[in-house]
Design a protein around this motif. Structure first.
Motif, PDB file in Angstrom:
ATOM      1  N   HIS A 166      54.490  25.233  17.708  1.00  0.00           N
ATOM      2  CA  HIS A 166      53.631  25.465  18.870  1.00  0.00           C
ATOM      3  C   HIS A 166      54.468  25.540  20.155  1.00  0.00           C
ATOM      4  O   HIS A 166      54.256  26.411  20.994  1.00  0.00           O
ATOM      5  CB  HIS A 166      52.578  24.365  18.974  1.00  0.00           C
ATOM      6  N   ALA A 167      55.449  24.631  20.253  1.00  0.00           N
ATOM      7  CA  ALA A 167      56.264  24.576  21.472  1.00  0.00           C
ATOM      8  C   ALA A 167      57.120  25.826  21.637  1.00  0.00           C
ATOM      9  O   ALA A 167      57.434  26.236  22.751  1.00  0.00           O
ATOM     10  CB  ALA A 167      57.154  23.337  21.446  1.00  0.00           C
TER      11      ALA A 167
ATOM     12  N   SER B  90      62.663  25.027  25.380  1.00  0.00           N
ATOM     13  CA  SER B  90      61.327  24.746  24.836  1.00  0.00           C
ATOM     14  C   SER B  90      61.362  23.488  23.969  1.00  0.00           C
ATOM     15  O   SER B  90      60.450  22.662  24.028  1.00  0.00           O
ATOM     16  CB  SER B  90      60.829  25.929  24.003  1.00  0.00           C
TER      17      SER B  90
ATOM     18  N   ARG C  99      56.313  28.841  20.502  1.00  0.00           N
ATOM     19  CA  ARG C  99      55.496  30.034  20.265  1.00  0.00           C
ATOM     20  C   ARG C  99      55.914  31.230  21.109  1.00  0.00           C
ATOM     21  O   ARG C  99      55.804  32.368  20.688  1.00  0.00           O
ATOM     22  CB  ARG C  99      54.017  29.714  20.544  1.00  0.00           C
ATOM     23  N   GLY C 100      56.363  30.960  22.333  1.00  0.00           N
ATOM     24  CA  GLY C 100      56.721  32.075  23.220  1.00  0.00           C
ATOM     25  C   GLY C 100      58.132  32.598  23.021  1.00  0.00           C
ATOM     26  O   GLY C 100      58.488  33.646  23.561  1.00  0.00           O
TER      27      GLY C 100
END
Lengths: 208, 337
Positions: free
Chosen positions: A181-182, A163, A184-185
């Motif tokens: 944000h990048a 990521s 987040r997962g």
């Protein structure tokens, strides 16, 4: 989950190899389709054809190399990479697309390989964590992860790195929020997030 | 995971001829006989991995030519069934003309999943109620005789419905649906006879009191081919907010979309939709009436928010949702005013 027959000879018997070998007995009943599905050439993809339950040979472009794999329609990309190609850098943790430890790129976009069927890859290029470094030379993000102590148990690390590398490829001057944000997962049960963020920001500086 | 065969559909016609079951109906089959559609495959694979469905054949519609286009003109937005959430998020027209939709899509799932999930699959996914998703819990939706979440002592119902929750209390999984419903979008569906019909989203969702076994009207062979959203008027303002437990990503605890046509500070047309409030996304009609053809001010926004929750019947662990919804609705109304 049952392991698939890999059909490859092993240099030595590792624990993983033993487990896979044990799985071969169940795979013995699988009738192998003889035709090779050459996914690089669209015209040779079976037109309106049913691909049967059993294993079928496909070609897949992984980290720049064309690889031949034997997969069933139900085989996920994560399983194919780990069990067929011995590329165990990609981790399977939740196996449901919730933690992103299994992140790889399809044509440069991060996706969950545990929720992608191997047959869905088609002509798209797969990039795994093994394809991020140049041989023995680690990617600056990987080096920064070591420098900033951004790993603990390590299970989320390959996905985190994927990521963060993807972010820096598209944004050479990220803010802390961009990094958050990048990633987040990507779930980390050890809570290494602050170190991951620092490492990524520091790698961005070094790559300038 | 059960074994299945794979059919690579080359066209919509090719695909709809192959499929004999919906994902919903597949839940009731004792052993795999069904052929079902798969596009991004996230929800189908999730259900297969959980053992909730055992399809015989997966009909892959992901590569059907022509279903992956997104376009905008005077008639509005047209999103092909196979367009991914990431592609919608990155679309200029969506960013500039459909702010609430953009916000909803950008906050759905994770970056990885948005790269994989298609809009049609997002709308058609089954509820995330953990009892529904557990093969050990034969709930109403799976042909059982009870709702495990509703139990006042043992029910883990923090995330469940507070409205229209007499029977099944699950909430709809898609928060993008909340925004699309507010824009009064519709779904283009092609059936096995190659007949196409356009269904407004307001008629697409199926509430538990109509049929608890399903959440949408899709029949076997029914394939979503396109989502369309009318062009917003020049004076249209929109708002979307989704409240979650984790800031990074999460399923919605409460999400609200508002699309309104404003003349100065007077509201001439409005839709207020609520997600994670009821088993399907719903419109807050009574709340809309409070502000319709009126100036939106603090007093009216407060009253509209109260009215929206008037019929709420919170479960044992989710009464927090009432003030949550009230505050989002009020904030949204004041923001578009």
């Amino acid at each position: 989950m049952k392991k698939l027959a890999s059909g490859k000879s092993k240099k030595s018997i590792s624990r993983r190899g033993f487990i896979r070998g044990a799985g071969l007995t169940t795979a013995g009943t699988v009738v192998l389709n003889s035709g090779v599905l050459a996914f690089e050439h669209k015209e040779s993809y079976p037109k309106g054809d049913l691909i049967a339950e059993g294993a079928v040979e496909i070609k897949m472009k992984v980290n720049g190399l064309s690889r031949t794999l034997s997969v069933e329609p139900r085989t996920t990309l994560a399983d194919a990479l780990r069990d067929q190609l011995d590329m165990t850098g990609t981790k399977i943790v939740c196996d449901r697309g919730s933690c992103s430890a299994c992140t790889v790129y399809l044509d440069g976009k991060p996706i969950n390989s545990c929720m992608t069927m191997a047959l869905d890859v088609g002509q798209q290029e797969v990039t795994t964590i093994e394809g991020i470094s140049s041989g023995e030379k680690l990617h600056p993000v990987q080096e920064a992860f070591i420098e900033h102590d951004a790993t603990q148990c390590g299970y989320c690390t390959p996905g985190m790195v994927m990521s963060c590398v993807h972010l820096l490829k598209h944004n050479s001057n990220p803010t802390l929020d961009d990094v958050k944000h990048a990633t987040r997962g990507n779930l980390c049960r050890c809570g290494t997030y602050p170190h991951v963020f620092k490492a990524t920001l520091s790698a961005a500086e070094k790559m300038k | 995971m059960n074994k299945f065969s794979w059919y690579e559909a080359k066209s919509v016609e090719d695909a709809v001829k192959q499929v004999n079951n919906t994902v919903s109906e597949e839940l009731y089959l004792p052993s795999g006989k069904a052929a079902i559609f798969k596009s991004g495959g996230i929800d189908v694979l999730d259900l297969v991995k959980e053992g909730l469905i055992q399809p015989k054949t997966i009909v892959n519609v992901r590569n059907i030519p022509g279903l992956n286009k997104i376009s905008f003109d005077d008639n509005g937005l047209r999103i092909g069934a196979n367009v991914t959430l990431a592609e919608i998020e990155g679309n200029e027209a969506v960013k500039t003309r459909y702010a609430a939709l953009h916000e909803a899509v950008a906050h759905a799932a994770t970056p990885q999943l948005r790269n994989m999930s298609t809009i049609a699959g997002n709308l058609a996914q089954r509820t995330r109620c953990w009892y529904f998703r557990s093969s050990d819990h034969p709930c109403f939706r799976k042909g059982g005789d009870k709702c495990f979440a509703k139990h006042s002592e043992t029910g883990q119902n923090e995330n469940h419905a507070i409205l229209e929750n007499d029977r099944c209390v699950s909430v709809y999984a898609s928060s993008v649906a909340t925004a699309l419903l507010a824009y009064q979008g519709s779904v283009m569906i092609t059936n096995g006879k190659m007949e196409s019909r356009q269904v407004p989203l307001s008629e697409f969702f199926v509430a538990p009191d109509q049929d608890v076994s399903r959440e949408n009207i899709l029949e076997p062979n029914d394939l979503i081919t396109e989502i369309s959203v009318p062009a917003p008027d020049m004076n249209t303002k929109s708002y979307y907010s989704k409240q979650v437990q984790r800031a990074s990503y999460d399923w919605s605890m409460a999400d609200v979309a508002i699309v309104a046509q404003m003349n100065g500070d007077t509201c001439e047309k409005i839709t207020i939709t609520l997600g994670a409030a009821a088993p399907i996304p719903i419109r807050a009609y009574e709340a809309e009436k409070i502000v319709l053809n009126k100036k939106i001010n603090e007093e009216r926004a407060t009253r509209a928010a109260k009215v929206a929750m008037e019929n709420a019947k919170p479960l044992s662990k989710n009464s927090y949702k009432l003030p949550l919804f009230e505050s989002i609705i009020k904030q949204g109304l004041l923001e578009i005013a």
